[in-house]
Motif scaffolding. Structure first.
Motif, short mmCIF file in Angstrom:
data_model
loop_
_atom_site.label_atom_id
_atom_site.label_comp_id
_atom_site.label_asym_id
_atom_site.label_seq_id
_atom_site.Cartn_x
_atom_site.Cartn_y
_atom_site.Cartn_z
N THR C 203 0.68 -1.67 0.13
CA THR C 203 -0.25 0.00 0.12
C THR C 203 0.87 1.55 0.08
OG1 THR C 203 0.04 0.59 2.10
CG2 THR C 203 -1.50 -1.67 1.90
N GLY C 204 0.55 2.78 -0.39
CA GLY C 204 1.45 3.56 0.23
C GLY C 204 0.68 4.31 1.34
N VAL C 205 0.89 5.06 1.46
CA VAL C 205 0.48 6.12 3.11
C VAL C 205 -0.23 7.69 2.79
CG1 VAL C 205 1.65 6.51 5.11
CG2 VAL C 205 2.31 5.13 3.81
N ASN C 206 -1.02 8.00 3.43
CA ASN C 206 -1.08 9.14 3.24
C ASN C 206 -1.42 10.00 4.20
OD1 ASN C 206 -3.70 7.27 2.57
ND2 ASN C 206 -3.60 9.94 1.28
N GLU C 214 2.54 5.13 14.12
CA GLU C 214 1.55 4.81 12.87
C GLU C 214 1.05 4.77 11.76
OE1 GLU C 214 -2.95 5.15 15.00
OE2 GLU C 214 -1.76 6.93 16.07
N PHE C 215 0.36 4.13 10.91
CA PHE C 215 0.57 5.01 9.57
C PHE C 215 -0.83 5.31 8.68
CE2 PHE C 215 0.99 1.66 6.69
CZ PHE C 215 1.47 0.41 7.79
N ILE C 216 -1.70 6.16 8.01
CA ILE C 216 -3.03 6.34 7.91
C ILE C 216 -3.43 5.64 6.01
CG2 ILE C 216 -5.01 7.68 7.49
CD1 ILE C 216 -2.75 7.53 10.69
N VAL C 217 -3.54 5.18 5.76
CA VAL C 217 -4.19 4.32 4.23
C VAL C 217 -5.38 5.05 4.14
CG1 VAL C 217 -4.25 2.71 2.45
CG2 VAL C 217 -1.94 3.08 4.61
N CYS C 218 -6.16 5.68 2.93
CA CYS C 218 -7.47 6.02 3.12
C CYS C 218 -8.20 5.52 1.12
CB CYS C 218 -7.50 7.91 2.96
SG CYS C 218 -7.05 8.60 4.28
#
Lengths: 246, 208, 458
Positions: C203-206, C214-218
């Motif tokens: 995935t990418g990361v927003n 932590e990291f957020i993916v939308c």
């Protein structure tokens, strides 16, 4: 109040009537207006093409011609913005800074400095207002459609004082016309398409005239209108604001 | 020099003088009807919001919405399909107490028709519901099921994301998510289609 | 430049030969701009949110070193493997080494502009690894063997009939069926198989949060979530500028992101990955690829604030009428035009000129990047570095000469004629691009200057 009249080069050469209208509006307000006859150009055509370094002499010439006024008034949003954002003069750095602050676009000058409340002019036509980008987003002559903020419009407010003028609505009230300086030739296809779309928005809403604060945008739209053999004409806002009731 | 050290050294050298963080001073309007705004917003993005008075009503609603589901996975102990006297032919698998904390193979859920779980709270401005892995059981469940049912307390709705993050605070989780509506796409000519890869529908029950 | 080595102007000219299509493209994207306006107007504090987002990002760029160290520490504590890549090549090698370790030849990938920037798909393909893009739009262009034309809506240039035909060829859907509902269902079934059989998901990361690691993916489709929740290994690729200091800063960015992008109040899924689930391996690859260098530039640093919402694309009158592929770079549109020259000045020297400098991009930008000012500044840099044509140089020098000397200006020919000769857009011959579709301005009989001398002076 001592006013210096700054007439952009293409208005000087191609649209003198816009310069005349601007001068006459200011004179009727009882202002002392001088046109320094050795002025040429603000340097924007070079600078926007990436050649800002070639504008040293035009800038110096501008400073030489305009350093002695209380205000410098110009019937172009685009040229005014260029002076405000980019005027430098190594020989007279302070004068250049002072000129940046004193240079004002015509409708802004009438609204904010003179605070014009009424005009004895009439223009019995349906008119569409083309918001030139540099006037709108650069100088803030009106509220921009992208921002979430209260609406206002200095040019519209002035046009509302013109008797019998009917201002038409537009689908996209502040979309760029595609002139963009040398963009109009280096990106010919997109420039023309943008211009055609802008023209269509005005004509579909019944405009007889397209007006605005920048003759450069209007020159581009005029070129398209005449190629289409349209009856719709372009007219600079100064010419409308100078349509003295007879 | 490792890439890590190289990058960090370059950053140290190139980053400009410190710019202070702004003070965040945003708050939603708590005086509006949060339940109404939440419902309106979530409905607008394809969710279905149903307010109920008791757990039994939820069972009834689910039964009428999904008369013959292949498989229901229920993660909410309060819901009891059998003892509520409703004739429900489908298997109710994965009771919450059996599954919580247990390692499962997410692929086992690929045939789930309806998954039911609790959410922590709702956000009125965007119709989102916050839930974490603790609510999900298996983390794949809310995404792999065909239809998702979330249950939140109707008094848990906060006005905006500012209050939402205040509520989340510094809690820890494996996975936390704001879930807002069914899975969707508009990649084909901007035509909105529900059920791209995740759940094709989302039903949210608001309960006391 | 594009494989054909064409400039934006040339590719845009080609795009404009199909007027119907240009109109459709323009209107489709304008519709998205209108949705953005509608969503933004519902938030009274919209402009304050933009300002806050901009200030947070300014802080991030001024303290990136410490935030990355903090992020790494916390991510490691959370059980996430952290990798650092100086450039695209290293990024690709790291991703490949993880895949190789797990001995798989197949992975699912959700949208990541960073992997487009790094050319990951091509690299892995050469290594014998098949990447399946799972975002519907990305899958469509992957099947068509094309790059994305928009960072949020990758196949916005495709018509549904063309997608129907593409699916007929690749997925075996009935010929002639172009119903978006039907085609989406077909893609769902096709990709579900890939989700269920992939052991690695990328995935990418927003956003990455320094404070929590932590990291957020939308996403809207849920493809990122489905991919990683069914895989043993989650690889997340993140540009180092995607760090934000604190978790509660997300409230500002998530309020702005989807509203700016598509006019939605929030994306369907905003997933916060803090720790790998039991038995899962989670990797994050932090990528520089020129970012640390750009950080040094006062003029161009701000471009690093971008959160990839695509609002500047949708509002750009030039993008809407030239299509994403005319920008011949992974990230098209206004933001792409200020990012691309820093990767390769020569190849992308045309892009800062593919704009009228109208400034609409700057106004819609949720993190207040001065996009149109940077376009202007890039033009100066490009010319100074010799990335201009000889004829343009001559034209500009002549113009400067005439305009710098009042006497030459006034007497350089009969009134009005110097303009026609001097300004490049006024050269009146058959090669004149102005005249191709526009009439020339009518020559005036006098200049304002002479009128003034005759009527006012004396």
């Amino acid at each position: 109040m001592n006013i210096g009249l700054f007439i952009p080069c293409y208005i000087d050469q191609l649209y003198p009537q816009v310069g005349i209208a601007t001068l006459q509006i200011l004179e009727r307000l009882g202002l002392s207006v001088t046109y320094p006859t050795n002025q040429t150009c603000c340097g924007q055509p070079m600078a926007n093409s990436g050649f800002e370094h070639l504008t040293k002499d035009t800038s110096h010439n501008f400073v030489t011609n305009f350093s002695d006024f209380d205000y410098i008034v110009c019937p172009s949003g685009s040229c005014t913005l260029h002076i405000k954002d980019h005027l430098h003069d190594d020989a007279n750095p302070d004068k250049a800074i002072s000129i940046r602050k004193k240079t004002v676009e015509l409708t802004e000058f009438l609204t904010d400095i003179i605070k014009v409340k009424n005009l004895d002019v009439h223009f019995p036509h349906k008119v569409g207002l083309h918001q030139s980008c540099h006037g709108l987003r650069g100088l803030g002559l009106a509220q921009m459609s992208e921002l979430i903020a209260p609406p206002f419009s200095k040019p519209e407010n002035l046009l509302s004082m013109v008797k019998r003028l009917e201002l038409i609505d537009l689908e996209r009230k502040d979309e760029c016309c595609g002139f963009g300086g040398t963009f109009c030739v280096f990106e010919e296809a997109v420039s023309v398409k943008m211009g055609q779309d802008r023209v269509a928005d005005h004509t579909v809403h019944g405009a007889e005239y397209i007006t605005g604060v920048d003759m450069s945008c209007l020159m581009h739209l005029d070129g398209i209108l005449r190629r289409q053999k349209s009856n719709v004409k372009v007219i600079h806002i100064a010419e409308i604001l100078n349509s003295v009731t007879k | 020099m490792s890439s890590r050290d190289k990058i960090l050294a370059a950053l140290k050298k190139n980053q400009p003088a410190l710019v202070e963080l702004p003070v965040l001073n945003f708050a939603g309007n708590a005086s509006i009807d949060l339940k109404e705004q939440f419902t309106k917003t979530l409905t607008g993005i394809g969710g279905l919001v149903i307010e109920v008075n008791n757990w039994k009503d939820i069972v009834k609603h689910i039964q009428s919405k999904f008369p013959k589901p292949d498989r229901i996975v229920n993660r909410v102990a309060h819901l009891n399909f059998e003892s509520d006297g409703l004739a429900y032919s489908s298997e109710i698998s994965n009771k919450p107490d059996q599954q919580a904390g247990q390692k499962s193979d997410p692929h086992d859920f690929s045939n789930v028709t309806v998954a039911i779980m609790k959410g922590e709270f709702g956000v009125a401005e965007n119709g989102a519901i916050w839930l974490t892995d603790k609510d999900m059981g298996d983390q794949a469940l809310p995404y792999i099921c065909e239809h998702l049912v979330l249950i939140i307390n109707k008094n848990s709705i906060v006005p905006t994301l500012h209050e939402a993050y205040e509520k989340i605070g510094s809690s820890t989780y494996h996975l936390g998510t704001f879930l807002a509506g069914p899975s969707k796409t508009a990649d084909i000519e901007q035509s909105l289609v529900l059920g791209a890869h995740g759940s094709k529908s989302l039903i949210v029950f608001l309960i006391n | 430049m594009s494989p054909q080595n064409k400039t934006h102007a040339e590719l845009a000219d080609k795009f404009n030969r199909d007027v119907e299509r240009v109109n459709w493209h323009d209107q489709t994207l304008w519709f998205v701009r209108e949705k953005r306006d509608k969503a933004a107007h519902k938030i009274a504090e919209w402009e304050q949110l933009r300002e806050a987002a901009s200030q947070i990002k300014n802080n991030v760029l001024s303290n990136l070193h410490d935030y990355l160290v903090e992020f790494e520490q916390n991510a490691l504590r959370n059980g996430i493997h952290v990798h650092w890549a100086s450039n695209a090549q290293e990024h690709n090698e790291i991703v490949h080494s993880i895949i190789k370790k797990h001995n798989v030849a197949h992975l699912v990938k959700s949208k990541s502009m960073l992997t487009e920037e790094c050319g990951l798909n091509e690299y892995l393909h050469q290594q014998g690894v098949e990447v399946v893009d799972t975002d519907l739009g990305e899958r469509i262009i992957q099947l068509a063997n094309e790059p994305p034309s928009h960072i949020v809506m990758p196949c916005i240039h495709w018509k549904k009939e063309e997608i129907g035909e593409l699916f007929h060829q690749h997925l075996g859907t009935p010929k002639g069926n172009a119903d978006p509902q039907f085609l989406t269902a077909a893609a769902r079934a096709h990709l579900r198989e890939h989700f269920l059989t992939s052991r690695v998901a990328l995935t990418g990361v927003n956003f990455g949060i320094a404070e929590t690691g932590e990291f957020i993916v939308c996403t809207n489709e849920g493809n990122a979530d489905l991919g990683v929740q069914l895989a043993d290994v989650h690889i997340a690729c993140m540009g180092i500028e995607k760090i934000i200091p604190k978790r509660n800063h997300l409230s500002v960015f998530l309020r702005l992101l989807a509203r700016s992008a598509t006019g939605q109040p929030i994306t369907t899924y905003s997933s916060h990955f803090q720790k790998p689930r039991e038995g899962q391996e989670m990797h994050i690859v932090l990528v520089d690829n020129g970012r640390s260098e750009r950080l040094a530039s006062d003029d161009f640093r701000n471009a690093l604030k971008c959160i990839r919402c695509g609002a500047c694309f949708n509002t750009c009158p030039v993008y809407r009428r030239s299509g994403g592929h005319s920008y011949h770079t992974a990230v098209a549109g206004p933001i792409g035009s200020i990012l691309a020259p820093s990767f390769d000045m020569k190849k992308n020297a045309d892009l800062p000129f593919a704009s009228t400098l109208c400034g609409s991009c700057t106004n819609v930008c949720p993190v207040k990047i001065d996009i149109h000012d940077q376009l202007y500044k890039w033009r100066q840099v490009l010319v100074k570095n010799g990335h201009t044509t000889a004829s343009k140089k001559v034209e500009m020098n002549v113009m400067s000469q005439v305009l710098s000397h009042p006497m030459i200006y006034k007497f350089s020919g009969s009134v009005g004629r110097w303009v026609m000769r001097t300004l490049p857009f006024m050269v009146n011959n058959k090669f004149n691009p102005w005249y191709k579709q526009r009439e020339m301005p009518e020559a005036s009989t006098t200049s304002f200057n002479s009128w003034y001398q005759n009527n006012r002076k004396a």
